[in-house]
Design a protein around this motif. Sequence first.
Motif: not given
Length: 183
Positions: A35-49
């Motif tokens: 869930d934490t991994f998927l929640a990061g998808a809201r932020d473009p930089w977190q998605t990039f990382i």
Amino acid sequence: MKTVKIIAGLVFLIMCGNVLNVSLNSGMGHGVGFDTFLAGARDPWQTFINNDLVMGLVLTMSWVIFRERGGRVLNTVAWVWMAAWWGNIVIAAYVLRAAYQADSDWSRFFLGRHAPGATAPAPMRLPALMRALCGLGAAAAAVYLALGLRQSGGALVPVLGYALGFLPVILSLALLALPRRAA
């Protein structure tokens, strides 16, 4: 080769510390980080990382698949599945294993049994006590998985997190407990 062993060992220890920190301070009750991994998808930089890390794992898992080709398929499945879910702690363990199998031969490190002049590595022979402990570990992980699935109340993300996270652990420990028989 000594430097590779040191770096992989340090990565493994650091990641073990991170797993311990998560276990003590957050727990696995929300789907083993899924869930934490998927929640990061809201932020473009977190998605990039996230994508950068995942693509590094895909590249490394491709090496594992190549290096293990010709061996027991279940072993390859276990390594790749564990790396896909648990990440660099598994990659560090695999690199340590490859380094020790290579016996200071870089071509054997990278190519395994496919290196020129290499023979298939001898099957790992664990003492009976270690096999029994691996069997107990597989059983304990299965119980933990069952309890986690029950605790999740059927919520999709935690169910997927528990199942995808702990099934390869169970498989890996079972493979160590029940080694391949000679033909």
